[in-house]
Each structure stands twice: as structure tokens, then as C-alpha cells.
Design an enzyme around this catalytic site. Structure first.
Site, PDB file in Angstrom:
ATOM      1  CG  HIS A 101      -8.116   2.402  -0.130  1.00  0.00           C
ATOM      2  ND1 HIS A 101      -9.300   1.762   0.155  1.00  0.00           N
ATOM      3  CD2 HIS A 101      -7.177   1.421  -0.259  1.00  0.00           C
ATOM      4  CE1 HIS A 101      -9.088   0.449   0.191  1.00  0.00           C
ATOM      5  NE2 HIS A 101      -7.807   0.219  -0.065  1.00  0.00           N
ATOM      6  CG  HIS A 121      -6.577  -3.564   5.218  1.00  0.00           C
ATOM      7  ND1 HIS A 121      -6.587  -4.820   4.663  1.00  0.00           N
ATOM      8  CD2 HIS A 121      -6.275  -2.718   4.200  1.00  0.00           C
ATOM      9  CE1 HIS A 121      -6.320  -4.740   3.381  1.00  0.00           C
ATOM     10  NE2 HIS A 121      -6.117  -3.467   3.069  1.00  0.00           N
ATOM     11  CG  HIS A 137      -2.109  -0.890   1.084  1.00  0.00           C
ATOM     12  ND1 HIS A 137      -2.079  -2.146   1.637  1.00  0.00           N
ATOM     13  CD2 HIS A 137      -3.315  -0.764   0.483  1.00  0.00           C
ATOM     14  CE1 HIS A 137      -3.224  -2.764   1.382  1.00  0.00           C
ATOM     15  NE2 HIS A 137      -3.991  -1.954   0.676  1.00  0.00           N
TER      16      HIS A 137
END
Length: 613
Positions: A468, A381, A271
Site C-alpha cells: 500500500h 486493486h 483508497h
């Protein structure tokens, strides 16, 4: 006599050829040259097939400019090259060639040798390229390499010369992906041991660059493989990114600046790789070995931030399981288990975790990349990290907490932007209060998970859900007020699943945070009006760009849907790249991909930044 003359002639030709390729004076360099300097080298570093270098031929080069002559109705690509970069490459770097095409390249320069200079203007080179060679995954959602088709729906004149770097995830490749497991001690997230598609397109939809990343991979070595993520173009024009157990920096000609293995105490990059203003890097990783309170040793999952210096030394770390609450389960229970980021499982579409299922998991020895609570599971996450130099803090996006959190160097929380539901007493003082444009308090229901405008077509306020890219907009922020750009994916909106999957939607959103008074105002959003057709359950990006005062949005898995009765995917991702002028309600750029597999992120690429340093 005729035979004798033929033998003598042949002998003379052979003798001349021998001297041409060697002979008494040694090997002769006889590469083809097209212009007034040196020969052409295609793909000089082996991983950038649509690039080349025109060698300097022993001359000093200056005043360099390059233009790739476009195809009919195509986009011209022009840039300057500094003397520093000409020395770095040993000639003129050529970037942006069309694949499978006889390209025409126009260069101008001044060449100097032996105190004599000559200006050369608009010298033409012909450069032939091969087709694109990116390994396909075998996934039916990936057709064509790296996509089946691209539709340029809209490009305003102001953005017509844009280039966009696109980072997609074509899916697991049987026989290559996930052939190893982390089992010492247990858990981890090596499941994302996959291939990548990384390419640059112009506003006509043509590919002008791609990364032949197979040259960086060794699929038989667990430390040299994995999906590439976290791309950023640095101020020096080069690209930083990470993959698997590594983080790297390369320029677009393929020259390696560094490619390093993660420090030994950490695993599983994915990420986010943030370029700090002090030259260090923030990496989103996990712990290679953590001792839980119950005495179990585990590898953790996407819940550690580490700062490394230029030599790869660890400067600092943020163990989020020691800072946040790894047992807050309100969002975990509400997640669609069929789409837990890249772990897309159509068989579990629409399913959620019950209290009983979660409790059973928590008491088990089941660890790894699973949506659960507790250290060693995917409770956080974290999918982005950004540095705030104004107060030496980091801002993280935790998808599985639907929370954006600011944390200081002292590991103390500064604020939490997210629904108030489910946070224990020690965290409640950090929760931001929503306000309207006049500073008036917005009262929300159900533990501040459902606010006025939560499901309205326009206006109102909402938190982000499984979001995100929570990134600080540096040029608009100061020490008190901070602007944050986020892609609100929208799964588990309101901490629940809707009655029908078709009710889900995503948003690009901008928040203004008053850090002194602990208030947050939503100042812009896009996506509600697009509804489910623009909904991206996983991945995606919203990012501000100061050069054009604009926002780039990549709804990277738009179109992905499931037949809940059969547990199969019925819609394929059609990633959409949009760019908006600041405050605009409609995009100035709209580009849609198909046959690309899962999209991940996309961003503008500045070719002059790459070569005119």
C-alpha cells in the site's frame, strides 16, 4: 389589595419579558456571551462536534491566538488564527475540545469597531461538550467508539505536540451496508458500502476531533454513501477524501468546500485522492461501462485513474487495463483468499487459487469485486496514486500485481518496481534492477521473486508484496533519482504462501530509484524484527513528513490472524501507529489501538496550517 398588587406586579414582569424577547422593537438577540465579543456556537457546520466558533459580535478581529487548556497531564493544543480565517468563520474557530468534558479555552485577540481597538489577552471561555457519537458497526472487533482503548507506548519530546488523524473501517453494518448491487451492466465494487471512523488523537491518546460522517450519508441513496478513504490535509489546511461515488473537501470545523459526485463515466472511489500541484485531483476509480474484447459490457474494479479539475471536469484518464497486463496471474494465484484487502473472509484463510479455478473464473460471466484476472475483476486493486511533477507522471501501487508502476501522461510505462516473475516480454524492459548501496547488481532467484535477504532478520533486498501507499518523497527526489515510501504488507511474499501463517511479516520500506539507469536500491526498512505480531495482511501506510524529517507508519491490521483449521478469526486487529526519524531503526512514537476494527490509514495533522493561512 394584596391580590391586586400581585396581579399588577405579574403584569409588569410579563410586559418587561415581552419587550425582552420581542415587543415593539422586534426580536432581540439575547444569546449568552462569556467574553467581550460574541456568543459561542458549538459544531457550527453540523459534522464536527468537538469544535466551536466564538462569534465576532460585529468586531473586526486580528492578532488571534487560541489555547485549549489541557486536562491534568494532558497535551496543550495552541494555534494562531489569521484574519482571513476569522472572517471566513465569522469569529474565532475553536478546535481540539475534549469530548464529554467542561473545556477551558484561552483566547487572545484585538477587536476593532468604529475606529476603536482593544487588545484582549488570555480571555477564558468554558465550553461543555457531549460524548462521541460515531455509529458502531456491530462487529465484535469494534468495541468502544471509535476504539476500546489506546496505549501510548512511547513519545519522544520532539513529537510530543503531534496530532494524528486516524481513518479506520469498523466493518459492515447489517441493515445498512451493501443493500444495493451494481447490475448495469455487471460487476463493480460497491461492496465497500460501509461506515467509517475518522478522528484525531493527541500524543496522550485523547480524542480531540472526530467527523460525524453520518450527516454526510444518505443510506437510502446509492450516490451518497460508502466508506471514507484517501484522506490528506491540503496545503490550505483542509481535508480531501472520497467515499462511494463521491469526492469531497471539508475543513475540520465541518465547512463544506466541495462535495461532488464522480463524473458519470466512473464509479466506485476508494483508497486514493491525490492533490496535484496544479490544483487538480487524481482519483482512483473504475469504469462505469467498458466493452471487453469478447463483447461483454462490464463495470471494472479499482483499475482506473482519473484527473479532474476544480469544476469536476475530466482532464485525463489512465485505464490501467489498457496499459498493464490484466491477465498476469502469478500474484493473484498466490494471494491469501481470506484477506483480499477489506474483503476479509476467515473461511478462506490460507487458501490460494489454482490454475484450474482461475481458468474457470476467466471463462465465466462472474464479474465484480473478486480476485481474478481480466477486465471486470479485481486483477489490479490499485490502492494509491501519486503525481510526479518533475516529468508529468503518476506512480501507482497495484496490490494484486505486487507492483509499483510509473506511467507518463502519454500512458507509456516508465518503470515497474516489483518481482520480475510472470511479466510478458513487452513489459520486461520496464522492470527495475535491484542494486546494493555500492551500485552492485543483486541477483535474485525464481524469476527475481526471491532476493538475498528476502527472509533475513536484517539487511538484504526485497520487493514489496500486496503493498500500500507507494508515494514519492518530493523533498528528497529530483528528475533522475526518486525516493518512494511504501508499506509492504507481505502477503504472498516470494509469490507464494509460507508453510505456516505465523511466518508472515510486514515492512515499512524506502526505495531509491535511479530512473536513468533503471536501478533500485532499498535504503531503509522496518518490520522484519517485529515478525508476525506486526504483520498487517491488508490496508496500512508509510508516509514521509518534511516538517520533522520523519516517517509515519500505520500497521493498520497488525494482530489479525485466523485459525486455518476452523476458518475463523482468532486474533483481532490492533493497529499500531509509529513515527521514525529519517533513517532510525526504532520509532520515536509508538501508539497502539484496540477495539477499533480494521485500521486503514493514519497521518499527522497540522492545526496551524488549518487556521493560520
Amino acid at each position: 389589595m394584596k391580590k391586586f398588587i400581585s396581579i399588577v406586579a405579574a403584569s409588569m414582569i410579563f410586559s418587561q419579558a415581552a419587550f425582552a424577547i420581542g415587543g415593539a422593537s422586534g426580536a432581540r438577540i439575547d444569546w449568552q456571551t462569556q467574553g467581550k465579543i460574541g456568543a459561542l456556537v458549538l459544531d457550527a457546520y453540523g459534522i464536527s462536534p468537538l469544535s466551536a466558533v466564538i462569534l465576532n459580535g460585529g468586531y473586526e478581529l486580528s492578532d488571534i491566538s487560541v489555547s485549549i487548556v489541557p486536562k491534568k497531564d494532558g497535551q496543550e493544543l495552541s494555534y494562531k488564527v489569521s484574519e482571513k480565517m476569522a472572517k471566513t468563520y465569522g469569529g474565532i474557530p475553536i478546535f481540539g475540545l475534549y469530548p464529554a468534558y467542561l473545556n477551558t479555552v484561552k483566547v487572545s485577540y484585538t477587536k476593532t469597531a468604529n475606529n476603536k481597538s482593544e487588545k484582549v489577552k488570555d480571555e477564558l471561555y468554558k465550553i461543555s461538550t457531549s460524548g462521541i457519537s460515531i455509529k458502531a458497526s456491530g462487529n465484535l472487533h469494534q468495541r468502544g467508539v471509535p476504539f476500546e482503548s489506546v496505549k501510548v507506548l512511547k513519545v519522544d519530546d520532539e513529537f510530543k505536540n503531534r496530532l494524528y488523524l486516524v481513518n479506520n473501517a469498523p466493518g459492515k453494518m447489517p441493515g445498512i451496508s451493501s443493500k444495493s448491487i451494481w447490475n448495469n451492466p455487471a460487476g463493480g465494487a460497491m461492496e465497500w458500502d460501509e461506515n467509517s471512523n475518522v478522528f484525531i488523537i493527541d500524543t496522550k491518546g485523547e480524542i480531540r476531533w472526530y467527523l460525524n460522517h453520518d450527516k454526510l450519508m444518505d443510506w437510502d441513496n446509492i450516490y451518497k454513501r460508502g466508506i471514507m478513504m484517501g484522506f490528506h490535509q491540503n496545503d490550505d489546511g483542509a481535508l480531501t477524501f472520497g467515499y462511494g461515488q463521491r469526492y469531497a473537501k471539508y475543513d475540520v470545523l465541518g465547512r463544506e468546500i466541495f462535495n461532488k459526485r464522480l463524473p458519470a463515466a466512473y464509479i466506485d472511489f476508494s483508497h486514493a485522492m491525490d492533490n496535484m500541484q496544479n490544483g487538480h485531483y487524481l482519483l482512483r476509480v473504475a469504469s462505469a461501462n467498458t466493452l471487453r474484447a469478447d463483447g461483454k459490457n462490464v463495470r471494472t474494479v479499482r483499475d482506473v485513474i482519473v484527473e479532474v479539475d476544480n469544476n469536476g471536469n475530466v482532464v485525463d484518464e489512465w485505464k490501467l487495463y489498457e496499459i498493464l497486463d490484466p491477465y498476469r496471474s502469478d500474484i493473484i494465484k498466490a494471494l491469501d483468499q481470506g484477506a483480499v484487502c477489506l474483503n476479509v473472509d476467515a473461511a478462506n484463510a490460507g487458501k490460494t487459487l489454482s490454475d484450474e479455478e482461475l481458468a474457470k473464473m476467466d471463462s465465466s460471466d462472474k464479474f465484480g469485486d473478486i480476485a481474478g484476472t481480466g477486465i471486470g475483476r479485481n486483477w489490479a486493486h490499485v490502492n494509491s496514486v501519486d503525481y510526479d511533477p518533475s516529468d508529468d507522471s503518476i506512480i501507482i501501487s497495484s496490490r494484486h500485481q505486487s507492483a509499483i508502476v510509473k506511467i507518463g501522461r502519454d500512458k507509456k510505462i516508465k518503470w515497474i518496481l516489483g518481482a520480475h516473475k510472470g511479466w510478458s516480454k513487452e513489459f520486461q524492459k520496464y522492470l527495475l534492477q535491484p542494486v546494493d548501496s555500492k551500485g552492485k547488481k543483486i541477483v535474485c532467484e525464481d524469476g527475481y521473486s526471491k532476493c538475498p535477504g528476502y527472509e533475513n532478520e536484517e539487511g538484504g533486498f526485497d520487493f514489496t508484496w500486496t503493498q500500500h501507499t507507494a508515494w514519492r518523497i518530493d523533498s528528497k527526489s529530483n528528475k533522475r533519482y526518486i525516493y518512494v515510501s511504501v508499506f509492504d504488507n507481505g502477503d504472498a511474499r516470494g509469490a507464494e504462501q509460507p508453510a505456516f501463517a505465523s511466518m508472515k511479516y510486514s515492512r515499512a520500506v524506502i526505495y531509491k530509484i535511479d530512473q536513468k539507469n533503471m536501478k533500485v536500491e532499498q535504503i531503509w526498512e522496518y518490520g522484519k524484527q517485529r515478525g508476525n505480531e506486526w504483520y498487517s495482511p491488508v490496508t496500512s501506510l508509510t508516509e514521509y513528513h518534511a516538517d520533522t524529517n520523519s516517517l509515519v507508519v500505520y500497521s493498520a491490521t497488525a494482530g489479525m490472524s485466523f485459525d486455518l483449521s476452523k476458518g475463523v478469526a482468532v486474533g483481532e486487529p490492533k493497529p499500531e501507529l509509529d513515527e521514525f526519524k529519517w533513517g532510525a531503526k526504532t520509532p520515536s512514537v509508538q501508539i497502539q489501538f484496540s477495539g477499533a476494527g480494521l485500521g486503514y490509514q493514519a497521518m499527522p495533522f497540522d492545526v496551524n496550517k488549518a487556521f493560520n493561512q
